[in-house]
Design a protein around this motif. Structure first.
Motif, PDB file in Angstrom:
ATOM      1  N   UNK A 165     -24.824  12.253 -12.629  1.00 27.96           N
ATOM      2  CA  UNK A 165     -23.742  12.705 -13.506  1.00 27.96           C
ATOM      3  C   UNK A 165     -23.214  14.032 -12.980  1.00 27.96           C
ATOM      4  N   UNK A 166     -21.885  14.133 -12.903  1.00 20.80           N
ATOM      5  CA  UNK A 166     -21.225  15.353 -12.476  1.00 20.80           C
ATOM      6  C   UNK A 166     -20.636  16.038 -13.709  1.00 20.80           C
ATOM      7  N   UNK A 167     -20.961  17.298 -13.910  1.00 21.88           N
ATOM      8  CA  UNK A 167     -20.449  18.060 -15.047  1.00 21.88           C
ATOM      9  C   UNK A 167     -19.348  19.006 -14.565  1.00 21.88           C
ATOM     10  N   UNK A 168     -18.110  18.739 -14.998  1.00 22.58           N
ATOM     11  CA  UNK A 168     -16.982  19.621 -14.704  1.00 22.58           C
ATOM     12  C   UNK A 168     -16.833  20.564 -15.897  1.00 22.58           C
ATOM     13  N   UNK A 169     -17.642  21.589 -15.928  1.00 24.82           N
ATOM     14  CA  UNK A 169     -17.759  22.415 -17.132  1.00 24.82           C
ATOM     15  C   UNK A 169     -16.486  23.211 -17.416  1.00 24.82           C
ATOM     16  N   UNK A 170     -15.736  23.594 -16.375  1.00 22.51           N
ATOM     17  CA  UNK A 170     -14.531  24.379 -16.616  1.00 22.51           C
ATOM     18  C   UNK A 170     -13.433  23.543 -17.266  1.00 22.51           C
ATOM     19  N   UNK A 171     -13.418  22.238 -16.994  1.00 24.18           N
ATOM     20  CA  UNK A 171     -12.434  21.351 -17.615  1.00 24.18           C
ATOM     21  C   UNK A 171     -12.972  20.794 -18.926  1.00 24.18           C
ATOM     22  N   UNK A 172     -14.297  20.583 -18.995  1.00 28.68           N
ATOM     23  CA  UNK A 172     -14.908  20.129 -20.243  1.00 28.68           C
ATOM     24  C   UNK A 172     -15.208  18.648 -20.294  1.00 28.68           C
ATOM     25  N   UNK A 173     -15.579  18.041 -19.151  1.00 29.84           N
ATOM     26  CA  UNK A 173     -15.922  16.624 -19.193  1.00 29.84           C
ATOM     27  C   UNK A 173     -17.084  16.337 -18.249  1.00 29.84           C
ATOM     28  N   UNK A 174     -17.714  15.177 -18.450  1.00 33.98           N
ATOM     29  CA  UNK A 174     -18.763  14.687 -17.561  1.00 33.98           C
ATOM     30  C   UNK A 174     -18.266  13.441 -16.853  1.00 33.98           C
ATOM     31  N   UNK A 175     -18.814  13.202 -15.668  1.00 28.50           N
ATOM     32  CA  UNK A 175     -18.388  12.057 -14.857  1.00 28.50           C
ATOM     33  C   UNK A 175     -19.635  11.324 -14.389  1.00 28.50           C
ATOM     34  N   UNK A 176     -19.777  10.056 -14.780  1.00 31.39           N
ATOM     35  CA  UNK A 176     -20.884   9.228 -14.321  1.00 31.39           C
ATOM     36  C   UNK A 176     -20.540   8.722 -12.924  1.00 31.39           C
ATOM     37  N   UNK A 177     -21.263   9.197 -11.922  1.00 33.91           N
ATOM     38  CA  UNK A 177     -20.940   8.871 -10.535  1.00 33.91           C
ATOM     39  C   UNK A 177     -21.579   7.543 -10.125  1.00 33.91           C
ATOM     40  N   UNK A 178     -22.899   7.437 -10.271  1.00 32.11           N
ATOM     41  CA  UNK A 178     -23.599   6.199  -9.940  1.00 32.11           C
ATOM     42  C   UNK A 178     -24.667   5.922 -10.989  1.00 32.11           C
ATOM     43  N   UNK A 179     -24.930   4.650 -11.242  1.00 33.42           N
ATOM     44  CA  UNK A 179     -26.041   4.242 -12.100  1.00 33.42           C
ATOM     45  C   UNK A 179     -26.518   2.889 -11.605  1.00 33.42           C
ATOM     46  N   UNK A 203     -20.228  25.318  -4.760  1.00 32.13           N
ATOM     47  CA  UNK A 203     -19.512  24.867  -3.571  1.00 32.13           C
ATOM     48  C   UNK A 203     -18.689  23.611  -3.821  1.00 32.13           C
ATOM     49  N   UNK A 204     -19.200  22.726  -4.655  1.00 32.80           N
ATOM     50  CA  UNK A 204     -18.530  21.449  -4.857  1.00 32.80           C
ATOM     51  C   UNK A 204     -17.601  21.433  -6.067  1.00 32.80           C
ATOM     52  N   UNK A 205     -17.693  22.419  -6.946  1.00 35.15           N
ATOM     53  CA  UNK A 205     -16.808  22.470  -8.101  1.00 35.15           C
ATOM     54  C   UNK A 205     -17.297  21.691  -9.301  1.00 35.15           C
ATOM     55  N   UNK A 206     -18.541  21.261  -9.267  1.00 34.89           N
ATOM     56  CA  UNK A 206     -19.155  20.586 -10.417  1.00 34.89           C
ATOM     57  C   UNK A 206     -20.670  20.660 -10.268  1.00 34.89           C
ATOM     58  N   UNK A 207     -21.364  20.520 -11.392  1.00 34.41           N
ATOM     59  CA  UNK A 207     -22.832  20.536 -11.401  1.00 34.41           C
ATOM     60  C   UNK A 207     -23.346  19.112 -11.451  1.00 34.41           C
ATOM     61  N   UNK A 208     -24.246  18.770 -10.557  1.00 29.81           N
ATOM     62  CA  UNK A 208     -24.771  17.411 -10.472  1.00 29.81           C
ATOM     63  C   UNK A 208     -26.164  17.354 -11.076  1.00 29.81           C
ATOM     64  N   UNK A 209     -26.398  16.341 -11.909  1.00 32.18           N
ATOM     65  CA  UNK A 209     -27.718  16.093 -12.483  1.00 32.18           C
ATOM     66  C   UNK A 209     -28.116  14.661 -12.150  1.00 32.18           C
TER      67      UNK A 209
END
Length: 577
Positions: free
Chosen positions: A72-86, A50-56
């Motif tokens: 961490x958000x994984x945009x697997x179709x584009x091929x990158x990870x995004x650190x959202x909060x830490x 639904x959101x277009x990325x996998x959240x871990x």
């Protein structure tokens, strides 16, 4: 001690508790977040499509106490990870939890994200952020991430405020995960569009998204020069302008076998170091101390114990040469410790003495320090060590070698990506072959004199290609007795093509300077110019590279040949000033 675990949903009680903890921290430490955004976290974990990325969600915990988290958000179709909060509990700031979380996030991104790890970070420039206290906090965060090689992308409109009255628009920061790769314009635009359209779904109008995406005009993109970290995480006094970070074994000279014909002498290190410093190629770095676990990861425990105990038991000035080799019953080593030397040795001319263990142990420290510099973003690092190590096998020493520094380095780096270990010593790297023969994650390639005439005689044949999972990951290129620079280049081209096919994240070079003309242990005739060509070919691989010194015994030309090699390496890698 604490552990870090992944949370993929909120179904189990422990996972619900972790999600609630993360939400509590978000409310207390990220006051600009709306309650709706905080409440979204369980849904993000549960509904990736639904959101277009996998959240871990990563949580750091000790017993029943939750210490910190990262999303961490994984945009697997584009091929990158995004650190959202830490974030970590306020009282734990500076206690190592944040660093451990980020390292876990990086390790996770290495597995799934060929483009690397991205995140936003508030700016540390007065023109973008007016509040002095906020500026200090932003600078501290950027300093933390810069230690890992993560820096803001510059030359784009990503910092354009969404509304005219907005303050502190964020940088887009990129962590290449120490892969030594550049970020091209096309993928960078895809990353920016995915973040703005999916993470900020409904918040950014199409005109704003297109403005930002189209502002990525550099190819490859440009990163801001380091602002806070000048000596990388390896701890060191390295001058930023020097292309080769050099970690010198400061204990090498305690190991000095003064017997006639023993060419592995302390003058080797001083001659190389003097030549590199005179050429402005070398920035020295202090070696750090590492635990024995790194050694035991590649060497059998009983072998390590024997080396340490036997060397410590020998009186100063006394050398013990193996003279009994119990090949008929390897399961029952001799009871007498001195006689047991042959149980662990491959020749009769490599002695044990009181300082052999100490010098070899420090060489490993140097190699690991250079490896950690590579993990922190240094492109070229060099462990200038003796004794050498590439003949040391999992449970045997020999060939002037006691512990296999390059193998320890390769094994350490293999925990962060694929590693190619290229041995360009005149003699076969039998230790590398023995240690990695059944492994597929480390490619071992050796160019050497054919074992029909060259030490160690029993290994290095072309048909030795690995076993089990490692089949095909061991490559031997044995050459004739008389080889000049031209013939060597042809062999090196073959080696580089094999490395290219393997597509490693790191390159470890076991550097032997004994292919040189006149070397007392070799028969080849490479000149300084040939070493420069070889270095440039390896530098052109554009990989984070750790060079470990092996052989090279003609003191008269040793320094000049090293200077030529490293000049070529730096030039090929584009690291010259």
């Amino acid at each position: 001690m604490f552990r870090i675990r992944r949370v993929f949903d909120a179904n189990l009680p422990a996972d619900r508790q972790a999600v609630a903890f993360a939400q509590e921290v978000l409310r207390s430490q990220f006051q600009l977040l709306s309650e709706d955004e905080v409440e979204k976290l369980p849904g993000l974990l549960r509904e990736p499509v639904r959101h277009g990325f996998r959240t871990v969600l990563f949580v750091a915990e000790r017993a029943s106490e939750l210490l910190g988290f990262a999303t961490v958000l994984h945009f697997t179709d584009v091929g990158f990870s995004y650190l959202d909060f830490m974030s970590v509990r306020p009282r734990l700031t500076g206690g190592g939890v944040g660093g451990a979380l980020y390292e876990q996030v990086r390790e996770d991104a290495r597995q799934d994200s060929p483009l690397g790890l991205f995140f936003e970070c508030l700016p540390d420039e007065e023109t973008l952020c007016a509040d002095p206290a906020t500026l200090r906090q932003n600078a501290a965060r950027l300093r933390f991430y810069e230690r890992y090689g993560a820096r803001p992308i510059v030359g784009t409109a990503y910092e354009t405020p969404l509304t005219p009255d907005s303050d502190c628009p964020p940088y887009l920061v990129w962590d290449a995960l120490a892969r030594g790769r550049k970020l091209r314009q096309g993928p960078a635009r895809q990353v920016a569009r995915a973040i703005l359209e999916r993470k900020y779904k409904g918040s950014c109008p199409p005109s704003y998204v297109n403005l930002v995406v189209n502002s990525f005009r550099d190819d490859p993109v440009r990163l801001r020069p380091p602002r806070y970290v000048t000596a990388h995480r390896a701890g060191l006094d390295a001058a930023p302008g020097s292309p080769i970070l050099t970690v010198v074994n400061d204990l090498h000279d305690i190991h000095h076998v003064r017997e006639r014909g023993y060419v592995e002498a302390p003058a080797r290190v001083s001659s190389i170091l003097k030549a590199l410093e005179a050429a402005g190629l070398s920035a020295q770095a202090r070696p750090r101390h590492y635990g024995e676990a790194y050694i035991r990861a590649v060497h059998e425990g009983g072998f390590v114990d024997y080396l340490r105990r036997m060397c410590a038991a020998l009186p100063p000035g006394k050398s013990l040469y193996p003279y009994v080799f119990p090949i008929r019953n390897a399961a029952r080593p001799p009871k007498e410790m001195p006689v047991r030397a042959g149980y662990y040795c491959i020749d009769t001319f490599t002695p044990l003495n009181k300082n052999a263990w100490l010098a070899a142990r420090r060489a490993v420290d140097c190699g690991l320090t250079a490896a950690d510099a590579a993990l922190s973003g240094r492109r070229l690092s060099y462990a200038l060590v003796r004794p050498p190590g590439h003949h040391a096998e999992r449970r045997a020493f020999g060939g002037f070698c006691y512990l296999n520094t390059a193998a320890v380095v390769a094994d350490h780096l293999s925990r962060h990506g694929r590693v190619a270990l290229l041995d360009i010593d005149y003699h076969h790297g039998n230790g590398h072959q023995d240690i990695f023969y059944r492994r597929a994650d480390v490619l071992t390639v050796s160019i050497h004199g054919h074992p029909n005439f060259a030490y160690p005689y029993f290994s290095g044949f072309a048909d030795e290609r690995g076993e089990g999972e490692g089949l095909g990951a061991n490559v031997n290129l044995p050459l004739a007795e008389n080889v000049d620079g031209g013939a060597y280049v042809e062999a090196l081209k073959k080696a580089i093509r094999r490395v290219d096919r393997f597509a490693p994240d790191y390159l470890v070079v076991s550097l032997g300077l004994d292919p040189a003309k006149g070397d007392p242990t070799g028969t080849w005739s490479l000149s300084g110019r040939d070493f420069a060509v070889n270095g440039a070919m390896l530098g052109a691989l554009s990989l984070p590279t750790v060079v470990v010194q092996e052989g090279g015994y003609r003191i008269r030309t040793l320094g000049a040949n090293a200077r030529h090699f490293f000049s070529g390496l730096a030039k090929g890698a584009g690291e010259t000033r």
